[in-house]
Design a protein around this motif. Structure first.
Motif, PDB file in Angstrom:
ATOM      1  N   ALA A 147      10.317  -2.843   9.600  1.00 27.02           N
ATOM      2  CA  ALA A 147      11.103  -3.775   9.414  1.00 27.02           C
ATOM      3  C   ALA A 147      12.521  -3.920   9.822  1.00 27.02           C
ATOM      4  CB  ALA A 147      11.238  -3.624   7.666  1.00 27.02           C
ATOM      5  N   ALA A 252       8.128  -0.190  -2.652  1.00 26.83           N
ATOM      6  CA  ALA A 252       8.291  -1.611  -2.100  1.00 26.83           C
ATOM      7  C   ALA A 252       7.119  -2.334  -2.593  1.00 26.83           C
ATOM      8  CB  ALA A 252       8.396  -1.780  -0.579  1.00 26.83           C
ATOM      9  N   LYS A 258      11.102  -6.057  -0.535  1.00 25.67           N
ATOM     10  CA  LYS A 258      11.143  -5.394   0.930  1.00 25.67           C
ATOM     11  C   LYS A 258      12.346  -4.661   1.049  1.00 25.67           C
ATOM     12  CE  LYS A 258      10.584  -7.741   4.613  1.00 25.67           C
ATOM     13  NZ  LYS A 258      10.911  -8.881   5.732  1.00 25.67           N
TER      14      LYS A 258
END
Length: 360
Positions: A147, A252, A258
């Motif tokens: 991410a 998450a 996120k």
């Protein structure tokens, strides 16, 4: 300034462009080089401090040793401005490393990156005399998860291997031959542990380009969502991939949020960022609930809820999860002794009554 004199001040907080040495001391700032060199506290010999009473005290020494009385210097460093205002610092400097080398590696999984870190920190290399061997102690050991890489790729245009799920940025330093040998060993260990790509910077300019990607992550996060809870948990390094990362991914998924992770893999310090819509009361409440669970899981693994950011106001509601009541009461008595009128950073560190309610 000191590097022009061939001296070195190792602490390197991400806020270096705008923070002050006094602020770094008040927070006991860490940064990327802590894995090898330690944190701000390790480079402060003495202080001049104004107390809440108006009294001015001097703490510490200017010598290599000194054990006279209580160590008020180490008490002040990291006290977040709640015990006194620092007006002068006596700093410890070390010789500037002769050279440094930078290695960047991409991996499919963060578990591979963590295994590589374990291999690096346990590896031994032959000394120049080839009679003894020494452990590799990298100056920095930084990581970003998938991410994080997505954020930086979009924000800063960083080139990212499309299959990468993790990234390591490793720096070695010391005498030129040592830094070079360690960097080559690091690169080889990355390959042996399944790195997709490994690249060693050919010069300082290329190394700086590599670092730009790592430094871009914090501002890049603001492009992801309007709100973020930016925390800096620490767990034993060996527990990051099999336990902490798995728990973060589970949280998450269950909270449908996120969570972006990056930071200092070399000392177990994870900057975990819970992203949410700050305009939504529901998402804000969900993010806070997720954060409490993150802290709980961190403590279960023998970690701490803050490695270098401090407590301030945002974590004051959670300090009781880590610090027992008797120790908290002692800290409050110390605060009163240094600042009887409560005028120094009031409301910081210790939870107010409404904050305590959030823990129930």
């Amino acid at each position: 300034a000191v590097e022009k004199e061939r001296l070195f001040y190792p602490p390197d907080p991400a806020s270096r462009e705008f923070s002050t040495l006094g602020g770094n001391a008040a927070e006991n700032a860490g940064g990327t080089r802590a894995v090898k060199y330690g944190v701000t506290r390790d480079y402060i010999l003495g202080l001049e401090v104004v107390l809440g009473t108006g009294e001015i005290i001097k703490t510490g020494v200017r010598t290599a040793k000194g054990v006279t009385g209580y160590d008020l210097t180490r008490l002040m460093v990291g006290s977040e401005g709640t015990l006194g205002i620092i007006t002068r610092l006596t700093m410890r400097l070390i010789p500037k490393p002769e050279a440094k080398e930078t290695v960047l590696a991409f991996f499919n999984e963060i578990s591979q990156a963590a295994e590589t870190v374990a291999a690096i920190t346990s590896a031994r290399i032959e000394t120049v005399a080839a009679i003894t061997s020494a452990r590799i102690v990298p100056a920095t050991l930084e990581f970003m998860d998938r991410a994080s890489l997505d954020c930086v790729k979009e924000y800063a245009g960083m080139e990212v291997d499309p299959e990468a799920g993790a990234f390591l940025l490793i720096e070695t330093d010391g005498p030129a031959s040592q830094a070079e040998t360690e960097a080559e060993t690091v690169a080889e260990l990355c390959r042996e542990n399944g790195a997709l790509t490994v690249h060693k910077a050919k010069d300082a300019q290329e190394a700086e380009v590599m670092w730009e990607g790592r430094r871009a992550i914090s501002p890049a996060l603001f492009k992801v969502s309007s709100g973020k809870l930016n925390e800096d948990i620490v767990v034993p390094r060996s527990l990051i991939p099999p336990d902490m990362i798995a728990r973060l991914e589970d949280i998450a998924h269950r909270y449908e949020l996120k969570i972006i992770n990056f930071g200092h893999l070399g000392d177990g310090n994870i900057h975990t960022n819970v992203m949410y819509d700050s305009k939504s009361q529901e998402q804000t409440a969900t993010a806070e609930a997720a954060l409490k669970e993150i802290f709980s899981k961190t403590l279960e693994l023998g970690g701490t809820i803050s490695g270098e950011h401090g407590i301030g106001v945002t974590k004051s509601a959670f300090i009781g999860m880590e610090i027992e009541p008797a120790a908290l009461a002692l800290m409050k008595r110390l605060k009163t002794a240094f600042d009887p009128k409560g005028i120094l950073n009031p409301g910081k560190i210790f939870p107010e009554s409404d904050a305590k309610d959030r823990l129930s």
